[in-house]
Design an enzyme around this catalytic site. Structure first.
Site, PDB file in Angstrom:
ATOM      1  N   TRP A 105       1.099  -0.891  -0.127  1.00 26.92           N
ATOM      2  CA  TRP A 105      -0.104   0.617   0.101  1.00 26.92           C
ATOM      3  C   TRP A 105       1.011   1.539  -0.170  1.00 26.92           C
ATOM      4  CZ3 TRP A 105      -4.634  -0.686  -2.030  1.00 26.92           C
ATOM      5  CH2 TRP A 105      -4.821  -1.676  -1.617  1.00 26.92           C
ATOM      6  N   ASP A 174      -1.085   6.584   6.472  1.00 29.12           N
ATOM      7  CA  ASP A 174      -2.271   5.455   6.093  1.00 29.12           C
ATOM      8  C   ASP A 174      -2.621   5.032   7.717  1.00 29.12           C
ATOM      9  OD1 ASP A 174      -4.559   4.314   5.459  1.00 29.12           O
ATOM     10  OD2 ASP A 174      -2.575   3.277   3.552  1.00 29.12           O
ATOM     11  N   LYS A 198     -12.107  -1.664   7.526  1.00 28.71           N
ATOM     12  CA  LYS A 198     -11.936  -2.509   7.961  1.00 28.71           C
ATOM     13  C   LYS A 198     -12.607  -2.599   9.848  1.00 28.71           C
ATOM     14  CE  LYS A 198      -9.169  -1.661   4.432  1.00 28.71           C
ATOM     15  NZ  LYS A 198      -8.837  -3.261   3.737  1.00 28.71           N
TER      16      LYS A 198
HETATM   17  N1  PMP Z   1      -4.196   1.487   2.285  1.00 31.44           N
HETATM   18  C1  PMP Z   1      -4.248   0.506   2.920  1.00 31.44           C
HETATM   19  C2  PMP Z   1      -3.164   0.586   4.237  1.00 31.44           C
HETATM   20  C3  PMP Z   1      -5.140  -0.756   2.620  1.00 31.44           C
HETATM   21  O1  PMP Z   1      -5.430  -1.621   3.526  1.00 31.44           O
HETATM   22  C4  PMP Z   1      -6.272  -0.065   1.429  1.00 31.44           C
HETATM   23  C5  PMP Z   1      -7.599  -1.476   1.052  1.00 31.44           C
HETATM   24  N2  PMP Z   1      -7.070  -2.856   1.413  1.00 31.44           N
HETATM   25  C6  PMP Z   1      -6.016   1.082   1.086  1.00 31.44           C
HETATM   26  C7  PMP Z   1      -5.010   2.261   1.197  1.00 31.44           C
HETATM   27  C8  PMP Z   1      -6.513   0.445  -0.222  1.00 31.44           C
HETATM   28  O2  PMP Z   1      -7.758   1.841   0.324  1.00 31.44           O
HETATM   29  P1  PMP Z   1      -9.710   1.453  -0.461  1.00 31.44           P
HETATM   30  O3  PMP Z   1      -9.907   0.076  -1.213  1.00 31.44           O
HETATM   31  O4  PMP Z   1     -10.383   1.856  -0.241  1.00 31.44           O
HETATM   32  O5  PMP Z   1      -9.064   2.057  -2.145  1.00 31.44           O
END
Ligand code: PMP
Length: 367
Positions: A105, A174, A198
């Site tokens: 990520w 994040d 989550k």
């Molecule tokens: N950052 C993290 C740490 C994630 O786990 C995720 C999604 N699993 C995201 C960003 C991306 O999020 P989204 O699918 O809502 O765009």
């Protein structure tokens, strides 16, 4: 009636049963207003109350200082990979930002940010994810507009248990996958963002907590819905917000509050995650966690079955057996393989005990 299935999914993830029941009860008629939240104007008094109480609960649960704005936006965590540089990389003239890349990520966030400025990866590149490079090996750029990191890497199961020291440079995190799973000193951050799906709700809404003095440096090309200043001035109502997702978040926050808040969530998360890691670590190499002991996630426990690189046939058998016992979504991320058990706030101690018992049984059968 309790559900027969235990959802260990990485997100969208399990919600507290009481939240689902409450939403079900209120689906047709919200409060005394005769219509559903799904049908409600985002500018109505009723929705206004929901939005205000969601923000109030968040401020209370995380002790958010008054000089921070709380925004409820669309576009997911991924939207924030763009919004962060679009809003913050212009804080200093050089348009530089520092990124820590400790998993998929943060790698994606850094790649997106490269569209808007010069991105410096502050540590030597990692061959594989499973470790946070020691801060002594970081080269931070004092003229960076901000330093970015992902607090919990959902795919690899790597979590920071310390707040990076940036020597005064704005810190951005994040926290999508460990939000509200422990107390956080918000004042150490310029910005925190988290998708709800989550730990705090369902998909559709992303929380942004941003220090007021950082607003107003947005690049000209920033789409208006990603402009923090505009959204802050309009209380997240520049356009239609994801009303129902905000409402679900309010219910989850209320549930967290009634269950002891972030401190209780932290205690529970430690209990649950160590229960699983202990089995992995005492399995004589039958279960293998590739993440360094110093940064193992409390939220996403990743491990291989059979041997270090994983025995795929055995892993399939493990997953099939789990699903026969009503335990679903334990398969690792498609890019990484293996097993991943996500133990977010709504996953109970009993849920985790069921997984632990199954892991022990499977080990005994195959040793
Ligand atoms: N950052 C993290 C740490 C994630 O786990 C995720 C999604 N699993 C995201 C960003 C991306 O999020 P989204 O699918 O809502 O765009």
């Amino acid at each position: 009636e309790q559900k027969q299935i235990i959802n260990f999914g990485a997100g969208p993830a399990k919600l507290p049963q009481s939240v689902l029941l409450q939403a079900q009860k209120e689906l047709l008629y919200y409060g005394g207003c005769g219509i559903s939240v799904l049908e409600m104007s985002h500018r109505s008094a009723d929705f206004s109350k929901i939005l205000k109480s969601t923000e109030h609960l968040l401020r209370e649960l995380l002790n958010i200082p008054d000089n921070y704005k709380v925004l409820f936006l669309q576009g997911g965590g991924t939207g924030q990979f763009s919004a962060v540089p679009l809003n913050l990389i212009g804080l200093k003239g050089d348009r530089c930002a520092d990124y820590l890349v400790t998993g998929q990520w943060s790698a994606k966030a850094a790649k997106e940010a490269e569209k808007y400025g010069k991105i410096n990866i502050v540590h030597p590149k990692l061959d594989s994810y499973g470790k946070i490079p020691d801060p002594s090996s970081w080269t931070l750029n004092p003229s960076a507009s901000y330093v970015y990191y992902c607090c919990n890497e959902t795919v690899h199961g790597v979590e920071f248990n310390f707040i990076p020291e940036t020597n005064g440079v704005v810190l951005v995190s994040d926290m999508s996958s460990n939000f509200l799973s422990r107390p956080v000193d918000v004042s150490k951050f310029g910005l925190i963002f988290a998708g709800a799906q989550k730990n705090v709700g369902c998909a559709g809404v992303t929380v942004v907590i941003v220090r007021e003095d950082l607003l107003g440096h947005t690049l000209k090309e920033c789409p208006v819905i990603l402009d923090y200043k505009v959204q802050a001035e309009m209380n997240s109502l520049y356009n239609t917000p994801p009303c129902f997702s905000v409402y679900i978040m309010a219910l989850v926050l209320e549930w967290i509050k009634n269950n002891g808040g972030s401190t209780a969530m932290e205690k529970l998360s430690k209990q649950k995650s160590s229960m699983i890691y202990d089995i992995v670590d005492t399995s004589n190499g039958f279960y293998v966690c590739l993440v360094d002991g110093s940064c193992r996630s409390r939220m996403n426990i990743t491990f291989r079955v059979g041997k270090k690189e994983g025995d795929e046939a055995l892993e399939k058998e493990f997953l099939d057996g789990a699903s026969k016992r009503g335990m679903m979504s334990l398969k690792g991320h498609r890019s990484f393989g293996g097993i991943r058990a996500s133990l977010y706030n709504a996953v109970t101690l009993e849920d985790t005990e069921a997984l632990a018992a199954y892991m022990k049984e499977f080990l005994k059968e195959h040793q």
